[in-house]
Design a protein around this motif. Sequence first.
Motif, PDB file in Angstrom:
ATOM      1  N   PRO A 160       0.646  -1.735  -0.131  1.00 58.73           N
ATOM      2  CA  PRO A 160      -0.096  -0.132   0.034  1.00 58.73           C
ATOM      3  C   PRO A 160       0.540   1.216  -0.153  1.00 58.73           C
ATOM      4  CG  PRO A 160       0.181  -0.989   1.906  1.00 58.73           C
ATOM      5  CD  PRO A 160       1.227  -1.631   1.783  1.00 58.73           C
ATOM      6  N   ASN A 161       1.801   1.253   0.317  1.00 58.43           N
ATOM      7  CA  ASN A 161       2.983   2.256   1.000  1.00 58.43           C
ATOM      8  C   ASN A 161       3.945   2.528  -0.287  1.00 58.43           C
ATOM      9  OD1 ASN A 161       1.478   3.465   3.234  1.00 58.43           O
ATOM     10  ND2 ASN A 161       2.847   0.921   3.923  1.00 58.43           N
ATOM     11  N   SER A 162       3.861   1.482  -1.467  1.00 55.07           N
ATOM     12  CA  SER A 162       4.868   1.649  -2.744  1.00 55.07           C
ATOM     13  C   SER A 162       4.178   1.904  -4.161  1.00 55.07           C
ATOM     14  CB  SER A 162       5.627   0.081  -2.455  1.00 55.07           C
ATOM     15  OG  SER A 162       6.537  -0.357  -1.481  1.00 55.07           O
ATOM     16  N   LYS A 163       5.349   2.002  -4.823  1.00 52.89           N
ATOM     17  CA  LYS A 163       4.766   2.835  -6.302  1.00 52.89           C
ATOM     18  C   LYS A 163       5.439   1.679  -7.049  1.00 52.89           C
ATOM     19  CE  LYS A 163       7.301   6.602  -6.202  1.00 52.89           C
ATOM     20  NZ  LYS A 163       8.806   7.633  -6.591  1.00 52.89           N
ATOM     21  N   LEU A 164       4.257   1.221  -7.634  1.00 51.77           N
ATOM     22  CA  LEU A 164       4.353  -0.246  -8.045  1.00 51.77           C
ATOM     23  C   LEU A 164       4.701   0.319  -9.552  1.00 51.77           C
ATOM     24  CD1 LEU A 164       1.485  -2.285  -7.278  1.00 51.77           C
ATOM     25  CD2 LEU A 164       3.313  -1.808  -6.351  1.00 51.77           C
ATOM     26  N   GLN A 165       5.521  -0.376 -10.552  1.00 50.46           N
ATOM     27  CA  GLN A 165       6.481  -0.129 -11.601  1.00 50.46           C
ATOM     28  C   GLN A 165       6.052  -1.436 -12.224  1.00 50.46           C
ATOM     29  OE1 GLN A 165      10.092   2.259 -11.789  1.00 50.46           O
ATOM     30  NE2 GLN A 165      10.544   0.553 -13.497  1.00 50.46           N
ATOM     31  N   MET A 166       5.943  -1.054 -14.169  1.00 54.13           N
ATOM     32  CA  MET A 166       5.934  -1.832 -14.703  1.00 54.13           C
ATOM     33  C   MET A 166       7.184  -1.522 -15.479  1.00 54.13           C
ATOM     34  SD  MET A 166       2.080  -1.421 -17.045  1.00 54.13           S
ATOM     35  CE  MET A 166       2.862  -2.487 -17.709  1.00 54.13           C
ATOM     36  N   LEU A 167       7.137  -2.572 -16.512  1.00 58.54           N
ATOM     37  CA  LEU A 167       8.079  -1.518 -17.815  1.00 58.54           C
ATOM     38  C   LEU A 167       7.323  -2.515 -19.263  1.00 58.54           C
ATOM     39  CD1 LEU A 167      10.554  -1.737 -19.554  1.00 58.54           C
ATOM     40  CD2 LEU A 167      10.534  -4.596 -19.433  1.00 58.54           C
ATOM     41  N   LEU A 168       6.482  -1.411 -20.053  1.00 58.11           N
ATOM     42  CA  LEU A 168       5.564  -1.665 -20.825  1.00 58.11           C
ATOM     43  C   LEU A 168       6.482  -1.614 -22.392  1.00 58.11           C
ATOM     44  CD1 LEU A 168       2.403  -1.303 -21.812  1.00 58.11           C
ATOM     45  CD2 LEU A 168       2.879   0.687 -21.713  1.00 58.11           C
ATOM     46  N   ARG A 169       6.449  -2.084 -23.576  1.00 60.16           N
ATOM     47  CA  ARG A 169       7.092  -1.967 -24.776  1.00 60.16           C
ATOM     48  C   ARG A 169       5.805  -1.201 -25.673  1.00 60.16           C
ATOM     49  NH1 ARG A 169       7.962  -7.671 -23.990  1.00 60.16           N
ATOM     50  NH2 ARG A 169       6.437  -8.417 -25.156  1.00 60.16           N
ATOM     51  N   GLY A 170       5.452   0.305 -25.194  1.00 59.92           N
ATOM     52  CA  GLY A 170       5.588   0.890 -25.624  1.00 59.92           C
ATOM     53  C   GLY A 170       4.235   0.649 -27.122  1.00 59.92           C
ATOM     54  N   GLN A 171       3.637   0.795 -28.307  1.00 61.18           N
ATOM     55  CA  GLN A 171       3.053   1.017 -29.218  1.00 61.18           C
ATOM     56  C   GLN A 171       2.363  -0.970 -29.241  1.00 61.18           C
ATOM     57  OE1 GLN A 171       1.557   3.026 -30.700  1.00 61.18           O
ATOM     58  NE2 GLN A 171      -0.026   2.572 -31.219  1.00 61.18           N
ATOM     59  N   ASN A 172       4.027  -1.992 -28.126  1.00 61.95           N
ATOM     60  CA  ASN A 172       3.460  -3.350 -28.488  1.00 61.95           C
ATOM     61  C   ASN A 172       2.756  -3.904 -27.004  1.00 61.95           C
ATOM     62  OD1 ASN A 172       5.292  -3.562 -30.811  1.00 61.95           O
ATOM     63  ND2 ASN A 172       6.672  -4.520 -30.010  1.00 61.95           N
ATOM     64  N   LEU A 173       2.245  -3.310 -26.452  1.00 61.80           N
ATOM     65  CA  LEU A 173       1.882  -2.984 -25.199  1.00 61.80           C
ATOM     66  C   LEU A 173       3.293  -4.245 -24.210  1.00 61.80           C
ATOM     67  CD1 LEU A 173      -1.274  -3.011 -25.844  1.00 61.80           C
ATOM     68  CD2 LEU A 173      -0.205  -0.899 -24.775  1.00 61.80           C
ATOM     69  N   LEU A 174       2.074  -5.527 -23.737  1.00 57.54           N
ATOM     70  CA  LEU A 174       3.206  -6.149 -23.348  1.00 57.54           C
ATOM     71  C   LEU A 174       3.200  -7.059 -24.418  1.00 57.54           C
ATOM     72  CD1 LEU A 174       1.778  -6.149 -19.765  1.00 57.54           C
ATOM     73  CD2 LEU A 174       3.894  -5.622 -20.636  1.00 57.54           C
ATOM     74  N   GLY A 175       2.556  -7.194 -25.795  1.00 59.34           N
ATOM     75  CA  GLY A 175       2.242  -8.049 -26.656  1.00 59.34           C
ATOM     76  C   GLY A 175       3.420  -8.203 -27.638  1.00 59.34           C
ATOM     77  N   TYR A 176       3.339  -8.675 -28.835  1.00 57.63           N
ATOM     78  CA  TYR A 176       4.631  -9.548 -30.053  1.00 57.63           C
ATOM     79  C   TYR A 176       3.872  -8.537 -31.120  1.00 57.63           C
ATOM     80  CZ  TYR A 176       6.285 -11.846 -26.178  1.00 57.63           C
ATOM     81  OH  TYR A 176       6.698 -12.330 -24.716  1.00 57.63           O
ATOM     82  N   ARG A 177       3.200  -6.911 -31.264  1.00 62.74           N
ATOM     83  CA  ARG A 177       2.877  -6.898 -32.791  1.00 62.74           C
ATOM     84  C   ARG A 177       2.227  -5.532 -32.226  1.00 62.74           C
ATOM     85  NH1 ARG A 177      -2.576  -5.930 -32.921  1.00 62.74           N
ATOM     86  NH2 ARG A 177      -4.590  -7.407 -32.776  1.00 62.74           N
ATOM     87  N   HIS A 178       2.262  -4.911 -33.018  1.00 65.48           N
ATOM     88  CA  HIS A 178       1.922  -3.079 -32.704  1.00 65.48           C
ATOM     89  C   HIS A 178       0.150  -3.096 -32.532  1.00 65.48           C
ATOM     90  CE1 HIS A 178       5.423  -1.058 -33.101  1.00 65.48           C
ATOM     91  NE2 HIS A 178       5.773  -1.967 -34.296  1.00 65.48           N
ATOM     92  N   TYR A 179      -0.900  -2.300 -31.822  1.00 62.08           N
ATOM     93  CA  TYR A 179      -1.295  -1.936 -31.089  1.00 62.08           C
ATOM     94  C   TYR A 179      -2.153  -0.641 -31.403  1.00 62.08           C
ATOM     95  CZ  TYR A 179      -1.491  -6.682 -29.008  1.00 62.08           C
ATOM     96  OH  TYR A 179      -1.331  -7.717 -29.021  1.00 62.08           O
ATOM     97  N   GLU A 180      -3.334  -0.648 -32.050  1.00 63.67           N
ATOM     98  CA  GLU A 180      -3.799   0.758 -33.055  1.00 63.67           C
ATOM     99  C   GLU A 180      -4.319   1.136 -31.439  1.00 63.67           C
ATOM    100  OE1 GLU A 180      -6.646   3.528 -32.849  1.00 63.67           O
ATOM    101  OE2 GLU A 180      -7.626   1.551 -32.191  1.00 63.67           O
ATOM    102  N   ASP A 181      -3.796   2.956 -30.765  1.00 63.15           N
ATOM    103  CA  ASP A 181      -3.892   3.765 -30.382  1.00 63.15           C
ATOM    104  C   ASP A 181      -4.984   3.033 -29.537  1.00 63.15           C
ATOM    105  OD1 ASP A 181      -1.845   4.993 -31.526  1.00 63.15           O
ATOM    106  OD2 ASP A 181      -2.846   6.539 -32.061  1.00 63.15           O
TER     107      ASP A 181
END
Lengths: 498, 498
Positions: free
Chosen positions: B76-97
């Motif tokens: 509850p007291n922490s800032k949670l952080q994630m890694l995001l592959r830009g337009q790929n999100l967490l997948g392996y292709r580009h996604y629409e905006d």
Amino acid sequence: MNPRKIGVTEVALRDAHQSLMATRMAMEDMTGICEDIDKAGYWSVECWGGATFDACIRFLNEDPWERLRTFRKLLPNSKLQMLLRGQNLLGYRHYEDMVVDKFVELSAENGMDIFRVFDALNDPRNLEHAMAAVKNVGKHAQGTICYTVSPLHTVEGYVEQAGRLLDMGADSIALKDMAALLKPQPAYDIIRGIKETYGEDTQINVHCHSTTGVTLVTLMKAIEAGADVVDTAISSMSLGPGHNPTESLVEMLEGTDYTTGLDMERLITIRDHFKEVRPKYAEFESKTLVDTNIFLSQIPGGMLSNMESQLKAQGAGDRIDEVMREVPVVRKDAGYPPLVTPSSQIVGTQAVFNVLMGRYKVLTAEFADLMLGYYGECIGERNPELIEQAKKQTKKEPITCRPADLLDPEWEELVEQAAALEGADGSDEDVMTNALFPGVAPGFFTTRDEGPKSVGKTKEQLEAEKQAAKEGASAVREPITYRVSVGGRSQTVRVEPA
Amino acid sequence: MNPRKIGVTEVALRDAHQSLMATRMAMEDMTGICEDIDKAGYWSVECWGGATFDACIRFLNEDPWERLRTFRKLLPNSKLQMLLRGQNLLGYRHYEDMVVDKFVELSAENGMDIFRVFDALNDPRNLEHAMAAVKNVGKHAQGTICYTVSPLHTVEGYVEQAGRLLDMGADSIALKDMAALLKPQPAYDIIRGIKETYGEDTQINVHCHSTTGVTLVTLMKAIEAGADVVDTAISSMSLGPGHNPTESLVEMLEGTDYTTGLDMERLITIRDHFKEVRPKYAEFESKTLVDTNIFLSQIPGGMLSNMESQLKAQGAGDRIDEVMREVPVVRKDAGYPPLVTPSSQIVGTQAVFNVLMGRYKVLTAEFADLMLGYYGECIGERNPELIEQAKKQTKKEPITCRPADLLDPEWEELVEQAAALEGADGSDEDVMTNALFPGVAPGFFTTRDEGPKSVGKTKEQLEAEKQAAKEGASAVREPITYRVSVGGRSQTVRVEPA
């Protein structure tokens, strides 16, 4: 501006296998790579001394003097370096000065160039004769500061200690961090202090273990402070309780004002060689990869496992935490010695005694000697009550002189002792071997003719182990008795591989 | 002067187990230590994104959104952080905006605070929409520089790239060194450059892997250059292809002008927790401890093992050296992309094809797309002949626009697709899960009710394995048939544990 050249001492042939695989590496696993080591551009090659002498005759049926001569032959362009425990030489007691002279002479004759001389208590009187002996034979005398941490240890104190070593004629100063306690900032401050006090051309060698994970940074700051030479181990013989990887040091300096000038192609060949060798000694390896507990407890890994096995032997394996809290008490009472062989064992065993039997109910003989000054002086005052108790228990008087001053000339007697041994060849080297390890040498002399015996596994054994692991438990490889049903009738049968 | 506070991002819950144990750590091995992590004083806790989403549904039968909500509750007291592959999100292709917007909204709603956004090619157009989406939901948008080395990559270039990220509204800049290539001096220079160009209050986070063994030194120089936050992993989840140990960072800074302010007691508790956990996943661990080859070949460890298995599958396991020499050729022709998912796989596979079939005799579909611009722009010019060849082979036109500009709105269709799936619960989160991994999500939805399934070994299994190793091969644990002689008569018998 040309980058400043940083010398590198490669420790793969000595301290790396001493720290990683209980000093067990056989000569046959080293000879094949000596040419590349010789041509890689190291400042020196540490390859002898420390525990290797003991391990050669105790475990490997190998003559340590022959090992030294072989290195001399195979490393013709390299400066060979050894670690020498001051007045203790490579043994576990003080030796009379003439024995020290003799040892240094023999080492030099057999090929040694650089003698790193240290004392576990940092008592300069335990170093000065060995240092003088090295100067007498015209070799490089490296005076050593054993780095430790305590309320009494300060940057200024270490700088003064360096001065005492320089007064002895030290050709260089080694800052030796055997427990990986040396953090970047103190390293920087000590080295700056030495350079500013005694001149920028005072040569400083830095030796760090990697156990706590921070000491490659320490080497960086040491170099920035002006360190001239640093110790590393080729990556396949590095890390854990060992040392920082040589290749990482090389790469770390790229783009900075410093360079090692090492030949990376050679380093890769050396790395690949030891990559094959290391698994052969896996059974001797510690599991420790990184341990920052050492900063809190100041107890090096080797000392901890020692205490644990002592406790287990007494059925008190669960009391390690108490012992770890007791160590600082004992260390303070002893005047804050660095914890390194033999002081680490002496302090650790007394802490175990204190926990098992009550604080100082019994003093070990070694702890009593330590309190009475028989190992030399520590930085701090020793607890006067314990000195009294040690006196009573041992009927010995405390001393303040250099411990070796109490010794009578002993070389002639040592010659006679060796002459009486079966298999001893009458050489001074054999006399010395017996002088250093009188409990082991006589046995070694009788088996020496059989030649070195590697305790490493062969390629075939490793392959068989791998295969066995794959096959799992489905194969019988040793005779075993089973209850077996044949044609509906149950019988007890013995099965073994045909 | 008070030491400057250095923030620390703990990566044990995400990148550490992704790097060390193929992202396999089950939530049950993390929940019990969250309270200590929450109170240790970290700047942020990286715990989601990267490959964890994929691994959750593919290997662990665990809902990744539920994992995120659990972390939110337990930290509850922490800032949670994630890694995001830009337009790929967490997948392996580009996604629409709009899908990108939706993903960021859902992540924020479920508890995410800090989004580290990167693109494998460092093409800013692949990041800008994701960055804007993060800003829109009022969360921390961290723009990322993927660090690599090539004749075209310069300190100035990286400083300019940071400027483009700041123009997007980046709250901080991440210098991401996924292959442990970032040496101390370039780190210093890049960070100094960014601070001097865009202001000393530009927040810089530094993420280094430890594979080459030099990057704790890199973190030291980064901090000296002004870095604000660094990524580390608690020691029992550190080193090798992972990260530098958190405790070593803390200790390294003692006595310097910097401090982490982390609570060492908590760190020790966290360390001890993961010390128990790590052996459960030993089968997923790489053997690499330190590897400075990466500096020479620039081929990260994961990519190398990929290429090796491709070669072996073609019966050409002995041609890895040729492939390693081919990789730089292919990388140059592609315009020097950083080698990180997915560019590392694309370049590596093409290099394998070139060696097996002749240089560029066949282009892989992905390499053709890379050459035609469908992954975005690289720093260097792409080989025009290969662009022509890719055009012919694929019948596709090269593009120069942002790849995602070619996509039509797809969210409604994704909603419909998910609605048709058995076990999907109608939530936007399920739509997103299926959008990201359409080949895996449908299966996961049907088994989700069974709850998470750990692939780690239990304490009992580890104990049994140890026991088995001790007993060696002398025990039969599975039925097996032997030829056995009883009373002089040979028979075939079946043996099994009674």
